[in-house]
Design a protein around this motif. Structure first.
Motif, PDB file in Angstrom:
ATOM      1  N   UNK A   1       0.842  -1.197   0.000  1.00 13.17           N
ATOM      2  CA  UNK A   1       0.000   0.000   0.000  1.00 13.17           C
ATOM      3  C   UNK A   1       0.876   1.246   0.000  1.00 13.17           C
ATOM      4  N   UNK A   2       2.178   1.045   0.231  1.00  8.48           N
ATOM      5  CA  UNK A   2       3.120   2.159   0.196  1.00  8.48           C
ATOM      6  C   UNK A   2       3.455   2.462  -1.264  1.00  8.48           C
ATOM      7  N   UNK A   3       3.091   3.660  -1.716  1.00  4.49           N
ATOM      8  CA  UNK A   3       3.217   4.016  -3.129  1.00  4.49           C
ATOM      9  C   UNK A   3       4.651   3.885  -3.614  1.00  4.49           C
ATOM     10  N   UNK A   4       5.597   4.393  -2.814  1.00  4.66           N
ATOM     11  CA  UNK A   4       6.996   4.413  -3.228  1.00  4.66           C
ATOM     12  C   UNK A   4       7.530   2.992  -3.375  1.00  4.66           C
ATOM     13  N   UNK A   5       7.223   2.134  -2.388  1.00  8.93           N
ATOM     14  CA  UNK A   5       7.699   0.749  -2.423  1.00  8.93           C
ATOM     15  C   UNK A   5       7.145   0.038  -3.655  1.00  8.93           C
TER      16      UNK A   5
ATOM     17  N   UNK B   1       8.917   1.330  -6.847  1.00  7.37           N
ATOM     18  CA  UNK B   1      10.295   0.859  -6.983  1.00  7.37           C
ATOM     19  C   UNK B   1      10.293  -0.606  -7.416  1.00  7.37           C
TER      20      UNK B   1
ATOM     21  N   UNK C   1      10.186  -4.125 -14.411  1.00 10.87           N
ATOM     22  CA  UNK C   1      10.116  -3.720 -15.819  1.00 10.87           C
ATOM     23  C   UNK C   1      11.489  -3.543 -16.436  1.00 10.87           C
TER      24      UNK C   1
ATOM     25  N   UNK D   1      10.807 -12.348 -12.715  1.00 11.80           N
ATOM     26  CA  UNK D   1       9.692 -13.157 -13.211  1.00 11.80           C
ATOM     27  C   UNK D   1       8.906 -13.749 -12.053  1.00 11.80           C
TER      28      UNK D   1
ATOM     29  N   UNK E   1      -3.841  -9.555  10.331  1.00 10.03           N
ATOM     30  CA  UNK E   1      -3.382  -9.479   8.948  1.00 10.03           C
ATOM     31  C   UNK E   1      -2.358 -10.563   8.651  1.00 10.03           C
TER      32      UNK E   1
END
Lengths: 395, 369
Positions: free
Chosen positions: A119-123, A126, A132, A278, A305
């Protein structure tokens, strides 16, 4: 058949070459004849060519002296050993690099795959960038960069990077302290084996009790404690029968200690980083395949969780993950043959050297293909067995 | 918990300032919990120690000017190497004055492919087949020369991105039909055909591509009658095509298996022959289903072409490697490989985006059903 006869005789108009079965037999005979004729032609040519080149056929060469060195051998080997032994050394090197890379790639792949869903955008970004970039560049190129640019750019032994006490990294490889087992260490090893057996029994017992009564048992924590504490206690009780030989830095070389060659390091780094990209995508797809309802149901049962992941999501995700994971492991093992480009003495590399020395191309290729083929079959058989164990048992 | 709500609508929502705007976004996406905050700082630190030095090396301290390594800064990238040798990355050792032929061939290909993408092109399939049959001889004539007054260029001098594209192009155009045939063979009711197809597919998929290339380069000359020699590039092409057709066969088989039995039965009930059924009913549906898989195989094939470096051809990777051995640029290997990696990456990333796009379009189409 007898009852159909009258109907068939009445429709005599259809000729026999229009009968589907006759046609099928004919077509197959034709294909078979073509393949056999083609094969015979190729074999005849090969035999003629070999005769012309003066190459003797047969596997007798395997038992003659190899006469070349191999930089990394897990079993005793030098140039006086036979070609068969050289093949074995190469095969073991392939196993070695594949197993180490499979373990590292799996760990890295799971970490990146889960990070991709964070949920951490940066993680998440990256992780996505890693995937990619890495999987869209050829593995061979990555291996060459690891070997010639990254490891080739390391300092000389004199100015080694010190990564810890007795751990040096330089252009000659990674040097670590070499464990020296003194008499009495066998007890510690035995204690470890007993601890493993005890944990297996414990896990089975805990599972049976859980299924019978619903009472959970902290198997992981207790098991880890047994695995660590029992051998440690025996180790201390028998008087610490283990010493280390530390590598010593010379001006141009490092003496003593254990060395991981740069070729090996580059192979492990390249194979695991590439395959992990992969695996990460497979892991992500696996976790996403578990429907949201499963999470919500687990939460409404009051699971945390972590418990939800461990007890509900991962077991279901594994069923989706394992089959493609198998082919990634297969690919990694086959890709270890790219060691030939950077001089890692894996099976293919050794086979190439033997081919150059003996000229027994047909035999060497036959051995190489047979070995890789059986390797693939063994790995896929093992993973199929594991897959069946994990698969959903339906009514 | 001060408010006891009967319906979810009554749960008090935080004020607008805490829900939208950059600060709220930061809090929600980067600092939502203590461990997320920790992770954010960890990743920021990692980026700081890796990306910043890289950007300094690759951009800030780099130079594009110069003609040898003497003109390059010690702590920056020497892109002058790429600028000076750029044409070699593209064409390898292809003679400079003949390079227009390569460009012309690629221009012809692009022009020839334009009608395929026109929305209202009649007889598109027929056109594609004609293109596939006509283009390769024309391209070969342009590349190799030797007739119509064109200077002959040996295949040993083909190289760089040009060679990579040739190998990938030949591999792609031969592996698709071969793969379809093998997949049909594997699903055939004739035991001999099935056994042969399975044996070929599993044999090829069970061994690494290097061994196939090695076999092609060592064994093919032995297979031919004495006295007949076979070009090194042709050997590599045979190896790559056979290898990728086995993988393609498995992708196509997946599509064939996904077609409901009713389609086969309906086609047979209409009286279609086996080949009519496959051509008109089954394959159009099956292939459409597995377009993403086919593109992924193409991506793998494109990356795998770099392996011809091992048998001594100078594709994009081989050329990048060759350039690093030039004494004038010694010690500048990183720049050369990085540029080659960028070349491969552009093509593979483009293809993977295309595959995702097709997947989305197909998914949308299926949802409407």
């Amino acid at each position: 058949m007898a009852t159909e006869r009258p109907a068939r005789t009445r429709r005599r108009a259809a000729a026999f070459w229009n009968d589907a079965r006759v046609r099928a037999v004919f077509a197959q005979l034709l294909v078979l004849a073509l393949v056999v004729a083609g094969g015979a032609y190729l074999i005849r040519n090969t035999l003629l060519n070999l005769e012309r080149l003066g190459v003797s056929t047969g596997f007798g060469f395997l038992w003659t002296t190899a006469g070349f060195d191999i930089s990394q051998a897990l079993v005793p080997y030098d140039r006086t050993y036979s070609y068969a032994r050289a093949f074995l050394v190469g095969l073991l090197n392939t196993f070695y690099v594949s197993i180490v890379s499979i373990v590292l790639a799996t760990i890295l792949g799971f970490v990146v795959g889960i990070a991709r869903l964070s949920s951490n955008w940066l993680v998440a970004k990256v992780a996505a960038a890693y995937i990619e970039i890495v999987r869209n560049v050829p593995l061979l190129l990555q291996l060459i960069v690891w070997y010639f640019v990254v490891l080739g750019g390391l300092p000389a032994p004199r100015r080694s990077l010190v990564l810890g006490e007795g751990v040096y990294l330089n252009v000659r490889g990674l040097f670590v302290p070499k464990p020296l087992f003194e008499p009495g260490f066998g007890y510690t090893a035995l204690a470890f084996l007993l601890a493993v057996a005890a944990v297996v029994v414990l896990a089975r017992w805990a599972r049976r009790r859980f299924e019978a009564t619903g009472q959970p048992f902290p198997t992981f924590r207790v098991g880890l404690a047994i695995l660590l504490l029992v051998p440690a206690a025996v180790f201390l009780a028998t008087g610490r029968p283990l010493a280390f030989e530390y590598p010593e830095l010379g001006k141009f070389r490092v003496s003593g200690g254990l060395v991981l060659l740069p070729e090996f390091l580059a192979m492990v780094a390249g194979l695991s980083v590439y395959t992990a990209s992969f695996i990460a995508e497979i892991v992500r797809a696996g976790i996403e395949s578990v429907s949201r309802g499963q999470w919500e149901a687990a939460w409404s049962l009051g699971l945390t969780r972590g418990q939800t992941l461990r007890l509900i999501v991962v077991p279901q995700a594994l069923r989706v993950i394992i089959p493609p994971q198998t082919s990634q492991y297969l690919n990694l093992t086959k890709n270890s043959s790219l060691g030939v480009a950077i001089g890692y003495p894996d099976f293919f590399n050794v086979a190439g050297t033997i081919n150059n020395q003996t000229g027994q191309a047909v035999e060497v290729i036959a051995i190489t293909m047979a070995v890789y083929l059986s390797l693939s079959l063994v790995i896929s058989a093992f993973m199929n067995w594991y897959n069946r164990r994990m698969a959903l048992v339906e009514r | 918990m001060a408010v006891r709500s009967e319906s979810p609508r009554e749960i008090p929502r935080p004020p607008v300032s805490e829900r939208i705007g950059p600060l709220a976004w930061l809090k929600h996406n980067l600092f939502s919990t203590w461990y997320n905050t920790l992770l954010t700082f960890l990743v920021l630190w990692l980026l700081w120690v890796t990306l910043v030095p890289f950007v300094e090396w690759a951009v800030v301290n780099a130079t594009l000017a110069g003609t040898s390594k003497a003109d390059c800064p010690a702590d920056g990238a020497c892109w002058a190497l790429v600028r000076v040798r750029f044409h070699q990355y593209l064409f390898g050792l292809y003679p400079v004055e003949e390079r227009w032929r390569v460009l012309l061939a690629f221009a012809l290909l692009v022009a020839g492919m334009v009608p395929l993408f026109l929305p209202r092109m009649p007889r598109r399939i027929l056109y594609a087949i004609v293109l596939i049959l006509v283009y390769p001889p024309v391209a070969y004539l342009l590349f190799a020369g030797g007739r119509f007054g064109l200077v002959p260029v040996e295949t040993a001098n083909w190289g760089g991105l040009f060679l990579t594209l040739v190998i990938a192009g030949v591999g792609i155009t031969t592996s698709l039909p071969l793969g379809i045939l093998l997949a049909l063979g594997r699903r055939s009711s004739m035991p001999v055909v099935r056994a042969l197809s399975v044996a070929f597919i599993e044999l090829v998929r069970g061994v690494p591509l290097v061994t196939i290339l090695f076999m092609a380069s060592v064994m093919l000359p032995l297979f031919l009658p004495p006295g007949v020699t076979i070009d090194k590039l042709l050997r590599a092409l045979v190896g790559v095509s056979l290898f990728s057709s086995a993988y393609m066969a498995e992708v196509v088989r997946g599509g064939l298996q996904a077609i409901p039995k009713g389609q086969y039965e309906a086609a047979m009930a209409l009286g279609l022959s086996y080949w009519q059924m496959m051509r008109l009913v089954i394959l159009p549906q099956a292939l459409r289903l597995v377009i993403p898989g086919i593109v992924n195989t193409f991506i793998g094939l494109f990356k795998d072409t770099s392996l011809v470096t091992i048998i001594g051809l100078y594709d994009l990777l081989g050329m990048a490697k060759l350039i690093t051995t030039d004494p004038a640029w010694l010690g500048r290997a990183a720049e050369s490989y990085l540029f080659a990696a960028f070349g491969f990456w552009i093509f593979c990333f483009g293809m993977s985006r295309y595959s995702m796009y097709v997947e989305r379009v197909l998914a949308a189409g299926r949802e409407r059903d």
